[in-house]
Design a protein around this motif. Structure first.
Motif, PDB file in Angstrom:
ATOM      1  N   GLN A 166     -29.818 -50.174  -9.587  1.00  0.00           N
ATOM      2  CA  GLN A 166     -28.688 -50.892  -8.990  1.00  0.00           C
ATOM      3  C   GLN A 166     -27.477 -49.966  -8.959  1.00  0.00           C
ATOM      4  N   SER A 167     -26.907 -49.761  -7.777  1.00  0.00           N
ATOM      5  CA  SER A 167     -25.740 -48.871  -7.606  1.00  0.00           C
ATOM      6  C   SER A 167     -25.933 -47.544  -8.327  1.00  0.00           C
ATOM      7  N   PRO A 168     -27.051 -46.867  -8.096  1.00  0.00           N
ATOM      8  CA  PRO A 168     -27.331 -45.671  -8.900  1.00  0.00           C
ATOM      9  C   PRO A 168     -26.443 -44.481  -8.547  1.00  0.00           C
ATOM     10  N   ILE A 169     -26.092 -43.702  -9.580  1.00  0.00           N
ATOM     11  CA  ILE A 169     -25.507 -42.380  -9.355  1.00  0.00           C
ATOM     12  C   ILE A 169     -26.693 -41.423  -9.237  1.00  0.00           C
ATOM     13  N   VAL A 170     -27.001 -41.021  -8.024  1.00  0.00           N
ATOM     14  CA  VAL A 170     -28.147 -40.138  -7.794  1.00  0.00           C
ATOM     15  C   VAL A 170     -27.705 -38.695  -7.563  1.00  0.00           C
ATOM     16  N   ASN A 171     -26.396 -38.498  -7.366  1.00  0.00           N
ATOM     17  CA  ASN A 171     -25.849 -37.155  -7.176  1.00  0.00           C
ATOM     18  C   ASN A 171     -24.506 -37.080  -7.897  1.00  0.00           C
ATOM     19  N   MET A 172     -24.539 -36.626  -9.145  1.00  0.00           N
ATOM     20  CA  MET A 172     -23.323 -36.586  -9.959  1.00  0.00           C
ATOM     21  C   MET A 172     -22.342 -35.526  -9.464  1.00  0.00           C
ATOM     22  N   GLU A 173     -22.848 -34.442  -8.912  1.00  0.00           N
ATOM     23  CA  GLU A 173     -21.935 -33.417  -8.384  1.00  0.00           C
ATOM     24  C   GLU A 173     -21.093 -33.997  -7.246  1.00  0.00           C
ATOM     25  N   HIS A 174     -21.712 -34.840  -6.430  1.00  0.00           N
ATOM     26  CA  HIS A 174     -20.996 -35.526  -5.344  1.00  0.00           C
ATOM     27  C   HIS A 174     -19.880 -36.404  -5.912  1.00  0.00           C
ATOM     28  N   LEU A 175     -20.179 -37.146  -6.980  1.00  0.00           N
ATOM     29  CA  LEU A 175     -19.182 -38.029  -7.590  1.00  0.00           C
ATOM     30  C   LEU A 175     -18.040 -37.222  -8.209  1.00  0.00           C
ATOM     31  N   ILE A 176     -18.367 -36.150  -8.907  1.00  0.00           N
ATOM     32  CA  ILE A 176     -17.313 -35.329  -9.506  1.00  0.00           C
ATOM     33  C   ILE A 176     -16.449 -34.707  -8.409  1.00  0.00           C
TER      34      ILE A 176
ATOM     35  N   ILE B 232     -34.233 -33.088  -8.461  1.00  0.00           N
ATOM     36  CA  ILE B 232     -35.211 -32.539  -7.505  1.00  0.00           C
ATOM     37  C   ILE B 232     -36.613 -33.089  -7.735  1.00  0.00           C
ATOM     38  N   LYS B 233     -36.803 -33.826  -8.828  1.00  0.00           N
ATOM     39  CA  LYS B 233     -38.133 -34.373  -9.117  1.00  0.00           C
ATOM     40  C   LYS B 233     -38.007 -35.831  -9.527  1.00  0.00           C
ATOM     41  N   TRP B 234     -38.724 -36.717  -8.820  1.00  0.00           N
ATOM     42  CA  TRP B 234     -38.771 -38.137  -9.179  1.00  0.00           C
ATOM     43  C   TRP B 234     -39.975 -38.754  -8.478  1.00  0.00           C
ATOM     44  N   ASN B 235     -41.027 -38.970  -9.235  1.00  0.00           N
ATOM     45  CA  ASN B 235     -42.290 -39.413  -8.654  1.00  0.00           C
ATOM     46  C   ASN B 235     -42.588 -40.889  -8.913  1.00  0.00           C
ATOM     47  N   VAL B 236     -41.565 -41.658  -9.244  1.00  0.00           N
ATOM     48  CA  VAL B 236     -41.749 -43.069  -9.606  1.00  0.00           C
ATOM     49  C   VAL B 236     -41.496 -43.963  -8.388  1.00  0.00           C
ATOM     50  N   PRO B 237     -42.365 -44.939  -8.109  1.00  0.00           N
ATOM     51  CA  PRO B 237     -42.075 -45.909  -7.051  1.00  0.00           C
ATOM     52  C   PRO B 237     -40.761 -46.629  -7.364  1.00  0.00           C
TER      53      PRO B 237
ATOM     54  N   ASN C  41     -17.807 -47.028  -3.719  1.00  0.00           N
ATOM     55  CA  ASN C  41     -16.999 -45.828  -3.466  1.00  0.00           C
ATOM     56  C   ASN C  41     -17.388 -44.643  -4.349  1.00  0.00           C
ATOM     57  N   LEU C  42     -18.450 -44.797  -5.158  1.00  0.00           N
ATOM     58  CA  LEU C  42     -18.848 -43.705  -6.046  1.00  0.00           C
ATOM     59  C   LEU C  42     -19.937 -42.811  -5.449  1.00  0.00           C
ATOM     60  N   GLN C  43     -20.774 -43.397  -4.604  1.00  0.00           N
ATOM     61  CA  GLN C  43     -21.806 -42.611  -3.914  1.00  0.00           C
ATOM     62  C   GLN C  43     -21.766 -42.955  -2.434  1.00  0.00           C
ATOM     63  N   SER C  44     -21.631 -41.955  -1.594  1.00  0.00           N
ATOM     64  CA  SER C  44     -21.573 -42.185  -0.154  1.00  0.00           C
ATOM     65  C   SER C  44     -22.938 -42.627   0.372  1.00  0.00           C
ATOM     66  N   PRO C  45     -22.965 -43.400   1.487  1.00  0.00           N
ATOM     67  CA  PRO C  45     -24.247 -43.832   2.057  1.00  0.00           C
ATOM     68  C   PRO C  45     -25.206 -42.673   2.316  1.00  0.00           C
ATOM     69  N   SER C  46     -24.679 -41.538   2.768  1.00  0.00           N
ATOM     70  CA  SER C  46     -25.544 -40.384   3.079  1.00  0.00           C
ATOM     71  C   SER C  46     -26.250 -39.865   1.829  1.00  0.00           C
TER      72      SER C  46
ATOM     73  N   PHE D  27     -31.485 -39.507  -0.990  1.00  0.00           N
ATOM     74  CA  PHE D  27     -32.368 -39.747  -2.140  1.00  0.00           C
ATOM     75  C   PHE D  27     -33.564 -40.599  -1.712  1.00  0.00           C
ATOM     76  N   VAL D  28     -33.293 -41.667  -0.979  1.00  0.00           N
ATOM     77  CA  VAL D  28     -34.346 -42.586  -0.539  1.00  0.00           C
ATOM     78  C   VAL D  28     -35.383 -41.852   0.306  1.00  0.00           C
ATOM     79  N   LYS D  29     -34.902 -40.985   1.180  1.00  0.00           N
ATOM     80  CA  LYS D  29     -35.805 -40.244   2.068  1.00  0.00           C
ATOM     81  C   LYS D  29     -36.642 -39.230   1.287  1.00  0.00           C
ATOM     82  N   ARG D  30     -35.990 -38.504   0.393  1.00  0.00           N
ATOM     83  CA  ARG D  30     -36.696 -37.455  -0.365  1.00  0.00           C
ATOM     84  C   ARG D  30     -37.748 -38.024  -1.301  1.00  0.00           C
ATOM     85  N   PHE D  31     -37.448 -39.177  -1.896  1.00  0.00           N
ATOM     86  CA  PHE D  31     -38.346 -39.721  -2.915  1.00  0.00           C
ATOM     87  C   PHE D  31     -39.044 -41.009  -2.478  1.00  0.00           C
TER      88      PHE D  31
END
Length: 233
Positions: free
Chosen positions: A122-132, A173-178, A188-193, A198-202
Motif C-alpha cells: 500500500q503506497s509503497p516507496i519503491v524508489n527511495m532515491e526518487h523520494l530523496i 533490481i530484484k523482486w520475484n514475488v507475485p 506526493n511521495l512517489q510519482s506515477p511513473s 516498478f509494476v512493469k519491471r516486476f
C-alpha cells in the motif's frame, strides 16, 4: 468475526503482535513511518477470516519503541526485518508479506532473496532515491550541501548522507514475488511513473485509487483499501 485472537510477543527485543488462531500460513505486516504494530488490525480481520495468521511489529522509533535511541533508518530497519524473517521461517510453512510506504521499501531490500508466497504493498516507496530527490527540491538541499553537513533536518525527516549513499548503491533490481499494489493518484511521495516502472519491471498488479493521498486517510479511500485487500489477500 466477533473477536480477533491476538497475542503480544517479543522477537528479540522487538515488540510484536501475533493475530489469529494457529495456521500454517502467515502474513508479515510491515507498517509505515509514523505508524505502529496495532495498525495491522483492519488487515488482520480480513486475513484471519481467510485462514492466515498475521505478525505485526514496531519498527525502531515507533509504537512501544518511540523513546529508543535506535534510528528508524534503512540500516536498522532491514536488519530487524531479517530478524523477523528468521522467527517466521522457523514457525510457518507459507509466508506472505504486506508492506505500507516505508515498510514496503525496507521489505524490498530485506526480503529480495526470500521465498514469499505473495505480497501486497500500500503506497509503497519503491524508489527511495526518487523520494530523496523530491525532498532536495522541497527543502532546497543539494547533494553537495548534504555531503558537507552529513545530516540536515527537514520538517519530514532528517536527510542523511550515509543513508543517501546507501540508497544510491542499492537500487531495487530484484523482486520475484507475485505483488499487488494500491496507489493513490494524489500520492506526493512517489510519482506515477516510478510506480508504473516498478509494476512493469516486476509484473505486479496495480490498483489506482483516484484522488487518494499517500496515507489513504478519507473514509472513501479506506473503503477502497478494504476492497483491494478482500480481492488480493
Amino acid at each position: 468475526m466477533s473477536s480477533l485472537n491476538k497475542r503480544k510477543i517479543e522477537i528479540g527485543n522487538i515488540p510484536a503482535i501475533l493475530w489469529g488462531d494457529t495456521s500454517d500460513k502467515i502474513y508479515i505486516f510491515v507498517h509505515g513511518k509514523g505508524s505502529n504494530k496495532e495498525s495491522a488490525h483492519k488487515f488482520a480481520i480480513i486475513a484471519v477470516e481467510k485462514g492466515y495468521q498475521v505478525l505485526s511489529f514496531d519498527l525502531p522509533e515507533h509504537g512501544e519503541r518511540k523513546n529508543e535511541e535506535y534510528k528508524c533508518n534503512v540500516f536498522n530497519g532491514v536488519q530487524e526485518l531479517k530478524i523477523i524473517w528468521s522467527y517466521v521461517e522457523k514457525n510457518w510453512k507459507s509466508i506472505n508479506l504486506v508492506g505500507c510506504s516505508l515498510g514496503a521499501y525496507f521489505s524490498l531490500i530485506a526480503y529480495k532473496d526470500c521465498s514469499i508466497g505473495k505480497c501486497l504493498f500500500q503506497s509503497p516507496i519503491v524508489n527511495m532515491e526518487h523520494l530523496i530527490g523530491k525532498m532536495f527540491k522541497w527543502f532546497k538541499v543539494t547533494e553537495e550541501l548534504l555531503r558537507e553537513k552529513r545530516e540536515i533536518a527537514t520538517p519530514i525527516d532528517i536527510l542523511s548522507w550515509d543513508y543517501y549513499c546507501y540508497v544510491k548503491q542499492h537500487p531495487i533490481i530484484k523482486w520475484n514475488v507475485p505483488t499487488s499494489i494500491i496507489y493513490g493518484t494524489k500520492d506526493n511521495l512517489q510519482s506515477p511513473s516510478v510506480i508504473e516502472d516498478f509494476v512493469k519491471r516486476f509484473k505486479s498488479k496495480l490498483t489506482i485509487s483516484v484522488n487518494s493521498e499517500h496515507d489513504f486517510h478519507t473514509s472513501k479511500a479506506e473503503e477502497e483499501v478494504i476492497q483491494w485487500l478482500n480481492k488480493y489477500i
